[in-house]
Design an enzyme around this catalytic site. Structure first.
Site, short mmCIF file in Angstrom:
data_model
loop_
_atom_site.label_atom_id
_atom_site.label_comp_id
_atom_site.label_asym_id
_atom_site.label_seq_id
_atom_site.Cartn_x
_atom_site.Cartn_y
_atom_site.Cartn_z
N CYS A 71 0.86 -1.18 0.00
CA CYS A 71 0.00 0.00 0.00
C CYS A 71 0.89 1.23 0.00
O CYS A 71 1.65 1.46 0.96
CB CYS A 71 -0.92 0.01 1.21
N CYS A 225 -4.83 5.90 -3.76
CA CYS A 225 -4.10 4.63 -3.81
C CYS A 225 -2.73 4.90 -4.40
O CYS A 225 -2.61 5.29 -5.56
CB CYS A 225 -4.86 3.60 -4.64
#
Length: 283
Positions: A71, A225
């Protein structure tokens, strides 16, 4: 259990220092603690721990309890956590993830980390490393298609990208009006992706600026993201849509993404912020 809630461009996670705390069932904890009505509320759970391969390790669990390899927004917050609390020896560190080791550099302002640059690794676009596309600019990218069951005459065109985790980049004319809530789960659950997929809906504004919304597997549409931003720029470079460096405008703010031609790696820079520290008996 003590925790810290942090966010990078609105992509928020609950962080637990597992060098101090013990989490026996992280998948179950992720579901409970991510609940925005009965828990802390987050896109997932990130555990910070020791590593025998790098300086530290991070493990990521989505809001539904599923595991994620990497991530980009989350790892920037890990860097801030370790740097600002004096756990890291300096402003640079290596973090072990399921997608490999990532190198971080924290940028300090007024005594605390304001932003973090992350070496996000080697992008793979349509099965080929990004440098191979640069060496052969005339090659056409193999696009893939999903045919919605509800409309046999329609199709969704996407480019497959790996940033150590899976992405499907979909180009659209108007990202603001895109039905991400419909198309995102349709693509994620199409059966084309064995481990699910993160879907980026990308509008190219010019060759140094793209607008993007993202549907993240296990979490739904999120504000940002980091790996998805890098995937979108990598697809753009391979397809001659974007330059080596581009600003990625997301719902939660902007990320700067740059491909280093010499190192053949992609770098992402963006903010990281502490929301609050807390204690909970949710287990």
């Amino acid at each position: 259990m003590e925790f810290t809630k942090m966010e990078g461009l609105g992509n928020d996670y609950v962080y637990v220092n597992c060098m101090v705390e013990t989490v026996k069932d992280p998948a179950a904890l992720a579901q409970k603690i991510s609940d925005r009505h009965r828990g802390v509320g987050s896109d997932g759970l990130i555990l910070i721990g020791s590593s025998d391969k790098a300086d530290f390790r991070m493990d990521i669990y989505n809001a539904d309890g599923s595991r994620a390899e990497m991530c980009g927004n989350g790892i920037r917050c890990v860097g801030k956590y370790l740097c600002d609390r004096g756990i890291s020896k300096g402003t640079e560190m290596d973090i072990e993830t399921l997608a490999g080791i990532r190198h971080l550099k924290c940028h300090i302002k007024d005594g605390s980390t304001e932003s973090v640059t992350v070496d996000m690794g080697i992008p793979v676009v349509a099965g080929w490393s990004l440098d191979s596309w640069i060496d052969d600019p005339g090659r056409n990218i193999e696009k893939k298609y999903i045919y919605p069951v509800s409309d046999p005459g329609a199709y969704i065109e996407y480019i497959e990208v790996s940033m150590g985790n899976p992405h499907a980049v979909v180009y659209v004319d108007d990202v603001a009006g895109c039905r991400v809530d419909v198309l995102g789960p349709m693509i994620e659950n199409s059966g084309m992706f064995e481990s699910g997929v993160n879907v980026e809906f990308v509008q190219v504004l010019d060759n140094t600026h793209i607008r993007m919304r993202v549907w993240e597997r296990g979490s739904g549409e999120t504000c940002a993201c980091g790996t998805g931003a890098c995937a979108a720029v990598a697809a753009g470079i391979a397809g001659n849509r974007t330059n080596w460096a581009a600003k990625v405008e997301l719902n939660g703010g902007d990320l700067d993404v740059q491909y280093d031609l010499e190192r053949k790696r992609i770098y992402m820079t963006g903010p990281a912020r502490v929301v609050f520290d807390g204690r909970t008996d949710i287990f």
